[in-house]
Design a protein around this motif. Structure first.
Motif, PDB file in Angstrom:
ATOM      1  N   THR A 240      24.638  41.874  45.254  1.00 22.13           N
ATOM      2  CA  THR A 240      24.126  41.972  43.892  1.00 22.13           C
ATOM      3  C   THR A 240      24.034  40.612  43.217  1.00 22.13           C
ATOM      4  O   THR A 240      24.697  39.649  43.643  1.00 22.13           O
ATOM      5  CB  THR A 240      25.038  42.899  43.049  1.00 22.13           C
ATOM      6  OG1 THR A 240      24.509  43.024  41.741  1.00 22.13           O
ATOM      7  CG2 THR A 240      26.446  42.349  42.968  1.00 22.13           C
ATOM      8  N   ASN A 241      23.230  40.554  42.164  1.00 25.99           N
ATOM      9  CA  ASN A 241      23.173  39.381  41.295  1.00 25.99           C
ATOM     10  C   ASN A 241      23.977  39.597  40.018  1.00 25.99           C
ATOM     11  O   ASN A 241      24.042  38.702  39.168  1.00 25.99           O
ATOM     12  CB  ASN A 241      21.712  39.068  40.933  1.00 25.99           C
ATOM     13  CG  ASN A 241      20.971  38.394  42.083  1.00 25.99           C
ATOM     14  OD1 ASN A 241      21.507  37.500  42.738  1.00 25.99           O
ATOM     15  ND2 ASN A 241      19.753  38.843  42.344  1.00 25.99           N
ATOM     16  N   SER A 242      24.549  40.783  39.851  1.00 23.42           N
ATOM     17  CA  SER A 242      25.336  41.098  38.663  1.00 23.42           C
ATOM     18  C   SER A 242      26.650  40.317  38.669  1.00 23.42           C
ATOM     19  O   SER A 242      27.104  39.823  39.711  1.00 23.42           O
ATOM     20  CB  SER A 242      25.635  42.600  38.602  1.00 23.42           C
ATOM     21  OG  SER A 242      24.451  43.322  38.442  1.00 23.42           O
ATOM     22  N   LEU A 243      27.267  40.249  37.489  1.00 24.56           N
ATOM     23  CA  LEU A 243      28.514  39.510  37.325  1.00 24.56           C
ATOM     24  C   LEU A 243      29.642  40.485  37.013  1.00 24.56           C
ATOM     25  O   LEU A 243      29.443  41.480  36.326  1.00 24.56           O
ATOM     26  CB  LEU A 243      28.384  38.506  36.176  1.00 24.56           C
ATOM     27  CG  LEU A 243      27.153  37.600  36.174  1.00 24.56           C
ATOM     28  CD1 LEU A 243      27.151  36.723  34.925  1.00 24.56           C
ATOM     29  CD2 LEU A 243      27.108  36.740  37.428  1.00 24.56           C
ATOM     30  N   ASN A 244      30.851  40.175  37.517  1.00 20.23           N
ATOM     31  CA  ASN A 244      31.983  41.032  37.200  1.00 20.23           C
ATOM     32  C   ASN A 244      33.287  40.337  37.586  1.00 20.23           C
ATOM     33  O   ASN A 244      33.304  39.382  38.376  1.00 20.23           O
ATOM     34  CB  ASN A 244      31.882  42.363  37.950  1.00 20.23           C
ATOM     35  CG  ASN A 244      32.768  43.443  37.356  1.00 20.23           C
ATOM     36  OD1 ASN A 244      33.268  43.297  36.238  1.00 20.23           O
ATOM     37  ND2 ASN A 244      32.984  44.509  38.086  1.00 20.23           N
TER      38      ASN A 244
END
Length: 419
Positions: A240-244
């Motif tokens: 993913t390119n999402s952040l967390n």
């Protein structure tokens, strides 16, 4: 039987059309005129293409969410009405005379049927996320995670269902209470082992490579009295390119985890703010509050499930091919009722979650006092996930476990640190 099938399909189609009209033609996602040009305004930190993609992606994603839930309910109804559940149950009894093995066989084939039924929705969600560059995971990796999910869920479901039906058959009146009592240690056990047993099935975890950053994070953890000796990094950029980032587990199994996408895309100040926020959950004991809330809701849910299932079997048992709740083929009915109850209570659970997130944002601001990093972090989260700053009201109450970005940035802008 035909009447139930056609009514179910008809209601589903009408509902889907209403959701589509609401999200694409009725709902207003613009920000208040008074906030135009401020740090809340997406036009100040996103270009025209990003704004367009965010609106399109968010609306389609939200529509899929609202359609998927009744689609799942429709699947349970069809499995019952068409006699599939009854046939699988009969076949499991023909194969073995041992009830435990019968349960294992029935749950396996029901899980396979539900996997096949839900695959189109899973596939559409994957392709949508891939098309908008949220997901970077290749098809092979996505399928691997899908089957890992299947086996993890099957093992968990088998244990739960075996115990549940043992109680239903032995304690016809109070099975819901005994099932709830057993669920308490089971829930705590799953929460305890998740960071070290379940999570590594999906991703590789390793100590944070940036030791200077790890030292700063552990310093924050020490101030929060979190018993962590390491900060873990997980290779989510493969998916993913999402952040967390998150703090998970209980007791000695507590883990501080950063996605490598977060490390690659955010500055050190933003990362420290995020970690302070996640530590706020630990300090405020949100994990334990969440477990306690889930247990309270589950005892009410089990009690309601017992009475609703009894009513449905008495009224429509013949059409659903169910003669008794103690028969395994009644499982889709139990799953259907529990799913409906879970959806019905989700505005309440989401509201509690948003309150916890606000408490953690407050803790992070108290700990770091870094407004600029906080605002930039929320803006970056919006861009990376193509999230709407001000989502429609129904989306917020049914989907959002966090305050909206509009609410979070507005909170930071108004925040005054108590010295």
């Amino acid at each position: 039987m035909k009447k139930i099938v056609w009514w179910s399909i008809g209601v589903f189609l009408v509902y889907g059309a209403c959701i589509w009209v609401y999200l694409f033609y009725i709902s207003d996602t613009s920000i208040p005129q008074s906030l135009k040009g401020t740090s809340v305004d997406p036009a100040t930190f996103m270009n025209a293409r990003e704004l367009m993609l965010t609106e399109k992606y968010s609306k389609i994603r939200d529509a899929l969410f609202f359609i998927r839930i009744p689609y799942e309910w429709l699947g349970f109804i069809l499995i019952l009405v068409l006699g599939v559940s009854k046939k699988v149950n009969k076949w499991s009894k023909d194969v073995s005379r041992f009830s435990l093995l019968q349960t294992a066989i029935y749950v396996f084939w029901l899980s396979v049927l539900l996997l096949i039924y839900s695959f189109p929705m899973d596939w559409i969600s994957y392709k949508l996320s891939k098309a908008y560059h949220i997901t970077t995971q290749p098809f092979q990796g996505w399928m691997k995670d899908l089957f890992t999910d299947f086996w993890v869920n099957y093992a968990t479901m088998f244990l739960v269902i075996a115990v549940l039906y043992a109680f239903i058959r032995k304690f016809s009146k109070r099975w819901w209470l005994y099932a709830w009592i057993v669920s308490i240690p089971f829930t705590l056990f799953l929460t305890f082992i998740q960071p070290v047993v379940i999570d590594p099935l999906y991703n590789d975890f390793y100590p944070l490579k940036n030791k200077e950053l790890e030292t700063k994070i552990l310093h924050l953890a020490d101030e929060a009295h979190i018993p962590a000796k390491h900060v873990y990094e997980v290779n989510m950029s493969e998916k993913t390119n999402s952040l967390n980032a998150y703090v998970t587990g209980i007791g000695s199994n507590s883990r501080i985890v950063l996605w490598d996408t977060t490390l690659n895309k955010l500055t050190e100040r933003e990362i420290l703010f995020i970690m302070a926020h996640e530590m706020g959950h630990y300090v405020k004991k949100h994990i334990y509050v969440g477990i306690a809330s889930a247990l309270v809701l589950s005892i009410v849910g089990l009690w309601l499930t017992k009475h609703l299932a009894r009513f449905v079997i008495k009224r429509w048992g013949k059409a659903l091919k169910i003669t008794s709740l103690s028969d395994l083929n009644s499982l889709p009915l139990i799953l259907l009722i529990f799913s409906i109850l879970t959806f019905a209570v989700s505005p309440l659970t989401n509201m509690q979650s948003r309150h916890h997130e606000l408490q953690s944002d407050t803790y992070a601001m108290d700990l770091t006092g870094d407004k600029q990093a906080a605002i930039k972090t929320f803006q970056d989260l919006t861009k990376s996930g193509l999230s709407q700053v001000n989502p429609p009201y129904l989306v917020k109450i049914f989907r959002y476990g966090h305050p909206t970005i509009l609410e979070r940035i507005s909170f930071v802008e108004k925040y005054e640190r108590n010295e």
